[in-house]
Design a protein around this motif. Structure first.
Motif, PDB file in Angstrom:
ATOM      1  N   VAL A 188       0.382  -1.390  -0.152  1.00 55.13           N
ATOM      2  CA  VAL A 188      -0.375   0.316  -0.260  1.00 55.13           C
ATOM      3  C   VAL A 188       0.552   1.487  -0.198  1.00 55.13           C
ATOM      4  O   VAL A 188       1.789   1.432   0.901  1.00 55.13           O
ATOM      5  CB  VAL A 188      -0.736   0.045   0.825  1.00 55.13           C
ATOM      6  N   ALA A 189       0.822   2.190  -0.798  1.00 55.50           N
ATOM      7  CA  ALA A 189       1.317   3.418  -1.397  1.00 55.50           C
ATOM      8  C   ALA A 189      -0.124   4.688  -0.349  1.00 55.50           C
ATOM      9  O   ALA A 189      -0.671   4.178  -0.863  1.00 55.50           O
ATOM     10  CB  ALA A 189       1.914   3.742  -2.375  1.00 55.50           C
ATOM     11  N   SER A 190       0.899   6.063  -0.398  1.00 53.44           N
ATOM     12  CA  SER A 190      -0.330   6.799  -0.061  1.00 53.44           C
ATOM     13  C   SER A 190       0.856   7.912  -0.084  1.00 53.44           C
ATOM     14  O   SER A 190       1.705   9.034   1.070  1.00 53.44           O
ATOM     15  CB  SER A 190      -1.669   7.366   0.848  1.00 53.44           C
ATOM     16  N   ILE A 191       0.724   8.875  -1.284  1.00 53.95           N
ATOM     17  CA  ILE A 191       1.789   9.477  -1.353  1.00 53.95           C
ATOM     18  C   ILE A 191       1.043  11.284  -1.078  1.00 53.95           C
ATOM     19  O   ILE A 191       0.706  11.802  -2.498  1.00 53.95           O
ATOM     20  CB  ILE A 191       2.216   9.581  -2.970  1.00 53.95           C
ATOM     21  N   GLU A 192       1.478  12.503  -0.201  1.00 57.65           N
ATOM     22  CA  GLU A 192       0.912  13.328  -0.099  1.00 57.65           C
ATOM     23  C   GLU A 192      -0.280  13.064   0.057  1.00 57.65           C
ATOM     24  O   GLU A 192      -0.931  14.344  -0.882  1.00 57.65           O
ATOM     25  CB  GLU A 192       1.837  14.073  -1.209  1.00 57.65           C
ATOM     26  N   MET A 193      -0.896  11.958   0.506  1.00 51.50           N
ATOM     27  CA  MET A 193      -2.277  12.365   0.719  1.00 51.50           C
ATOM     28  C   MET A 193      -2.507  12.886   2.018  1.00 51.50           C
ATOM     29  O   MET A 193      -4.380  12.940   2.582  1.00 51.50           O
ATOM     30  CB  MET A 193      -2.950  11.095  -0.127  1.00 51.50           C
ATOM     31  N   GLY A 194      -2.360  11.902   3.183  1.00 53.13           N
ATOM     32  CA  GLY A 194      -2.541  12.150   4.435  1.00 53.13           C
ATOM     33  C   GLY A 194      -2.447  13.629   4.639  1.00 53.13           C
ATOM     34  O   GLY A 194      -3.653  13.541   5.383  1.00 53.13           O
ATOM     35  N   GLU A 195      -2.142  14.562   3.732  1.00 53.42           N
ATOM     36  CA  GLU A 195      -2.379  16.186   4.599  1.00 53.42           C
ATOM     37  C   GLU A 195      -3.653  16.374   4.227  1.00 53.42           C
ATOM     38  O   GLU A 195      -4.300  17.240   5.441  1.00 53.42           O
ATOM     39  CB  GLU A 195      -1.660  17.021   3.557  1.00 53.42           C
ATOM     40  N   HIS A 196      -4.956  15.900   3.712  1.00 53.38           N
ATOM     41  CA  HIS A 196      -6.441  16.293   3.352  1.00 53.38           C
ATOM     42  C   HIS A 196      -7.156  15.658   4.051  1.00 53.38           C
ATOM     43  O   HIS A 196      -8.430  15.762   4.210  1.00 53.38           O
ATOM     44  CB  HIS A 196      -6.511  15.738   1.763  1.00 53.38           C
ATOM     45  N   VAL A 197      -6.559  14.732   5.050  1.00 51.29           N
ATOM     46  CA  VAL A 197      -7.570  13.734   6.386  1.00 51.29           C
ATOM     47  C   VAL A 197      -8.047  14.270   7.392  1.00 51.29           C
ATOM     48  O   VAL A 197      -9.548  14.048   7.770  1.00 51.29           O
ATOM     49  CB  VAL A 197      -6.544  12.812   6.504  1.00 51.29           C
ATOM     50  N   GLY A 198      -7.321  14.854   7.812  1.00 54.76           N
ATOM     51  CA  GLY A 198      -7.452  16.044   8.946  1.00 54.76           C
ATOM     52  C   GLY A 198      -6.909  14.939  10.413  1.00 54.76           C
ATOM     53  O   GLY A 198      -7.436  14.412   9.878  1.00 54.76           O
ATOM     54  N   ALA A 199      -6.887  16.196  11.491  1.00 55.35           N
ATOM     55  CA  ALA A 199      -6.295  15.301  12.273  1.00 55.35           C
ATOM     56  C   ALA A 199      -7.070  14.956  13.162  1.00 55.35           C
ATOM     57  O   ALA A 199      -6.766  13.877  13.942  1.00 55.35           O
ATOM     58  CB  ALA A 199      -5.961  16.702  13.367  1.00 55.35           C
ATOM     59  N   ALA A 200      -8.266  14.952  13.006  1.00 57.61           N
ATOM     60  CA  ALA A 200      -9.853  14.190  14.487  1.00 57.61           C
ATOM     61  C   ALA A 200     -10.008  12.604  12.869  1.00 57.61           C
ATOM     62  O   ALA A 200      -9.942  11.564  13.783  1.00 57.61           O
ATOM     63  CB  ALA A 200     -10.872  15.195  13.861  1.00 57.61           C
ATOM     64  N   ASP A 201      -9.620  12.593  12.096  1.00 58.17           N
ATOM     65  CA  ASP A 201     -10.294  11.599  11.123  1.00 58.17           C
ATOM     66  C   ASP A 201      -8.203  10.219  10.654  1.00 58.17           C
ATOM     67  O   ASP A 201      -9.062   9.535  10.205  1.00 58.17           O
ATOM     68  CB  ASP A 201     -10.186  12.206  10.025  1.00 58.17           C
ATOM     69  N   TYR A 202      -7.500  11.327  11.079  1.00 54.81           N
ATOM     70  CA  TYR A 202      -6.338  10.093  10.700  1.00 54.81           C
ATOM     71  C   TYR A 202      -6.017   8.485  11.459  1.00 54.81           C
ATOM     72  O   TYR A 202      -5.817   8.275  10.680  1.00 54.81           O
ATOM     73  CB  TYR A 202      -4.824  11.237  10.730  1.00 54.81           C
ATOM     74  N   LEU A 210       4.317   5.534   3.506  1.00 55.52           N
ATOM     75  CA  LEU A 210       3.864   6.907   3.286  1.00 55.52           C
ATOM     76  C   LEU A 210       4.176   7.937   3.311  1.00 55.52           C
ATOM     77  O   LEU A 210       5.917   8.002   3.341  1.00 55.52           O
ATOM     78  CB  LEU A 210       2.894   6.869   4.506  1.00 55.52           C
ATOM     79  N   GLN A 211       4.339   8.761   2.003  1.00 54.17           N
ATOM     80  CA  GLN A 211       4.788   9.924   1.876  1.00 54.17           C
ATOM     81  C   GLN A 211       4.540  11.238   2.371  1.00 54.17           C
ATOM     82  O   GLN A 211       3.183  11.267   1.629  1.00 54.17           O
ATOM     83  CB  GLN A 211       5.320  10.351   0.473  1.00 54.17           C
ATOM     84  N   GLN A 212       4.664  11.871   2.783  1.00 56.79           N
ATOM     85  CA  GLN A 212       3.778  13.234   3.622  1.00 56.79           C
ATOM     86  C   GLN A 212       5.020  14.637   4.081  1.00 56.79           C
ATOM     87  O   GLN A 212       5.909  14.075   4.878  1.00 56.79           O
ATOM     88  CB  GLN A 212       3.090  12.617   5.180  1.00 56.79           C
ATOM     89  N   MET A 213       3.645  15.664   4.206  1.00 55.00           N
ATOM     90  CA  MET A 213       5.032  16.636   4.619  1.00 55.00           C
ATOM     91  C   MET A 213       4.415  16.599   5.825  1.00 55.00           C
ATOM     92  O   MET A 213       3.342  16.461   6.264  1.00 55.00           O
ATOM     93  CB  MET A 213       4.035  18.189   3.499  1.00 55.00           C
ATOM     94  N   SER A 214       5.452  17.974   6.205  1.00 47.81           N
ATOM     95  CA  SER A 214       4.839  17.503   7.987  1.00 47.81           C
ATOM     96  C   SER A 214       5.556  19.088   8.451  1.00 47.81           C
ATOM     97  O   SER A 214       5.424  20.503   7.874  1.00 47.81           O
ATOM     98  CB  SER A 214       6.297  16.828   9.001  1.00 47.81           C
ATOM     99  N   ARG A 215       4.419  20.084   9.697  1.00 45.87           N
ATOM    100  CA  ARG A 215       5.065  21.019   9.692  1.00 45.87           C
ATOM    101  C   ARG A 215       5.050  21.330  11.370  1.00 45.87           C
ATOM    102  O   ARG A 215       4.056  20.180  11.865  1.00 45.87           O
ATOM    103  CB  ARG A 215       3.736  21.729   9.082  1.00 45.87           C
ATOM    104  N   ALA A 216       5.407  21.785  12.094  1.00 45.03           N
ATOM    105  CA  ALA A 216       5.081  22.011  13.630  1.00 45.03           C
ATOM    106  C   ALA A 216       3.540  22.246  13.318  1.00 45.03           C
ATOM    107  O   ALA A 216       2.609  22.780  13.161  1.00 45.03           O
ATOM    108  CB  ALA A 216       5.234  22.698  14.318  1.00 45.03           C
ATOM    109  N   HIS A 217       3.235  22.643  15.219  1.00 42.11           N
ATOM    110  CA  HIS A 217       1.408  22.669  15.074  1.00 42.11           C
ATOM    111  C   HIS A 217       1.085  24.616  14.974  1.00 42.11           C
ATOM    112  O   HIS A 217      -0.370  24.692  14.771  1.00 42.11           O
ATOM    113  CB  HIS A 217       1.220  22.738  16.901  1.00 42.11           C
ATOM    114  N   VAL A 218       2.278  25.181  14.792  1.00 39.15           N
ATOM    115  CA  VAL A 218       2.054  26.834  14.016  1.00 39.15           C
ATOM    116  C   VAL A 218       1.729  26.385  13.162  1.00 39.15           C
ATOM    117  O   VAL A 218       2.035  25.756  12.053  1.00 39.15           O
ATOM    118  CB  VAL A 218       3.353  27.620  14.220  1.00 39.15           C
ATOM    119  N   ALA A 219       0.282  26.861  12.219  1.00 39.14           N
ATOM    120  CA  ALA A 219      -0.094  27.442  11.340  1.00 39.14           C
ATOM    121  C   ALA A 219      -0.589  26.023  10.170  1.00 39.14           C
ATOM    122  O   ALA A 219       0.716  25.223   9.345  1.00 39.14           O
ATOM    123  CB  ALA A 219       0.074  27.819  10.213  1.00 39.14           C
ATOM    124  N   PRO A 220      -0.568  24.703  11.194  1.00 32.62           N
ATOM    125  CA  PRO A 220      -0.451  22.812  11.183  1.00 32.62           C
ATOM    126  C   PRO A 220      -1.177  22.938   9.181  1.00 32.62           C
ATOM    127  O   PRO A 220      -0.924  22.265   8.808  1.00 32.62           O
ATOM    128  CB  PRO A 220      -1.610  22.475  11.600  1.00 32.62           C
TER     129      PRO A 220
END
Length: 437
Positions: A271-285, A304-314
């Motif tokens: 299974v692969a998921s390439i930069e899609m998890g950003e669209h899922v939302g924190a509650a549904d992850y 899983l390839q995914q962008m990351s960011r600190a909690h400021v402006a997630p």
């Protein structure tokens, strides 16, 4: 040393520069050109061009990133020079502590109103640009997610074909050298994913959020797998089917227009998921991670390839939310790993690709500049301004480590704890050198 024009009372630019420096407590980091032709600030670098007093009216009503974004998208505000350099100068002002957070007193606000009246800026709130997203419904409901994905991805396949490389990979590439052509770097990324997943002929691969099918087409053609892609964009699904037919892969490539929450059936080998998890939302992850686990057979691998960011402006900030990817959420990589582990995955490898995204976005930016007339004819001048700002800000965010991107390799171990993984990474890189920082 920068050539400097001090703000004065002659012309609109001098008035605005004096006001900005009063509130910032620092000199303007970029030059300023006003609609009356007057200038102020540094003269030998990027310059902000206030084309219309409506730009200031937007900022009076929305004194924030959103107000600036609306002015830029509408064409009331522009940048003369490299937008990335302009953003770099402004961000450095804040990062280095040369400008404090404005704390406007009553007297400050009254002074601003008087200047606004003097410049004939006062008036009703301008309407947002027509290109701004207007989301409705419960956050991350099926209906809202479909409309949000359509807003971003259904600009048209012609639009994305004009900006992306021939693979149509809309995610971070993998550069062996910084000057490597983007198409080669994207194919290197696809090969890297396939090698990490250890794909073999006859296996079944699921790509959750398959985009325009770059991975499933590549894996079917070069690794002999039966690949299924899932997308919420009808435009993407249509192009994947066309490309599969053109390559004679219709018996090995299937694309489904559905939501990841609607997945069911026999688990896949990989299974692969390439930069899609950003669209899922924190509650549904957690649910997303659980579905990825359920759709993978015991002993199989997840990439899983995914962008990351600190909690400021997630979500990336007001501009990204309004004009690029509404409802997007980027979490720290550690948070993502925790969700995957709680879903039952064993984390086997985390590969940071941050510098690679700088090269990727700048390649897209160059392509947009080279094909600006074509893109304007397809999508309009406002969309060109949106994507110019998006690419300039995105490249800088990755360059300055305010955003990251990672490939996470995980396994669903068997009941006896077997991961099916080799003890070394031999074969993943195929002897390719790393990209210098």
């Amino acid at each position: 040393m920068a050539t400097w024009q001090r703000p004065g009372d002659e012309g609109v630019a001098g008035i605005l520069a004096g006001l900005a420096e009063r509130y910032l407590g620092a000199a303007l980091p970029v030059g300023l050109v006003a609609w009356d032709g007057s200038t102020a600030g540094p003269l030998d670098g990027p310059r902000v061009v206030v084309r219309h007093r409506r730009a200031l009216r937007r900022l009076l009503w929305d004194p924030s990133e959103l107000g600036l974004a609306r002015a830029f998208v509408a064409g009331d505000l522009d940048v003369d020079g490299d937008p990335t350099d302009g953003l770099r100068c402004c961000w450095a002002l804040v990062r280095d502590g040369r400008a404090g957070r404005p704390r406007l007193t009553v007297a400050d606000r009254l002074a601003a109103v008087k200047i606004a009246a003097r410049l004939r800026v006062l008036g009703p709130r301008p309407r947002p640009p027509a290109e701004e997203a207007r989301t409705r419904g419960r956050l991350h409901s099926l209906a809202r997610d479909r409309s949000v994905i359509a807003y971003h991805y259904d600009l048209g396949n012609d639009f994305y074909e004009a900006i992306l490389d021939p693979t149509m990979a809309y995610s971070c590439a993998y550069f062996h050298t910084p000057d490597q052509p983007l198409a080669e770097a994207q194919r290197a990324k696809l090969d890297l994913i396939c090698r990490k997943l250890d794909l073999r002929p006859g296996q079944r691969l699921l790509d959750v959020g398959c985009g325009w099918g770059s991975l499933i087409l590549h894996a079917a053609e070069h690794y002999g797998v039966h690949a299924t892609g899932v997308t919420l964009s009808q435009e993407q699904a249509r192009l994947v089917r066309e490309r599969a037919s053109e390559r004679g892969l219709t018996d090995r490539v299937d694309v489904q227009w559905c939501d990841y929450r609607e997945l069911s059936g026999t688990p896949f080998d990989a299974v692969a998921s390439i930069e899609m998890g950003e669209h899922v939302g924190a509650a549904d992850y957690p649910r997303y991670a659980g579905i990825l686990h359920r759709m993978l057979r015991p002993g199989g691998r997840l990439l899983l390839q995914q962008m990351s960011r600190a909690h400021v402006a997630p979500g990336g900030g007001a501009f990204i939310s309004a004009y690029i990817a509404p409802d997007m959420t980027m979490s720290p990589v550690g948070t993502t790993l925790g969700h995957l582990e709680r879903a039952g995955f064993e984390i086997r490898d985390v590969h940071a690709l941050r510098e690679h995204y700088v090269h990727t976005v700048r390649a897209w930016e160059r392509t947009l500049a080279e094909r600006v007339e074509r893109v304007t004819a397809i999508a309009g001048a406002a969309q060109v301004r949106i994507w110019r700002l998006y690419f300039a800000g995105g490249a800088l965010a990755f360059e300055e480590n305010r955003m990251g991107v990672n490939q996470i390799l995980a396994t669903r171990t068997t009941v006896d704890g077997s991961s099916g993984m080799a003890p070394t990474r031999d074969g993943w890189e195929a002897g390719a050198p790393a990209v210098p920082a």
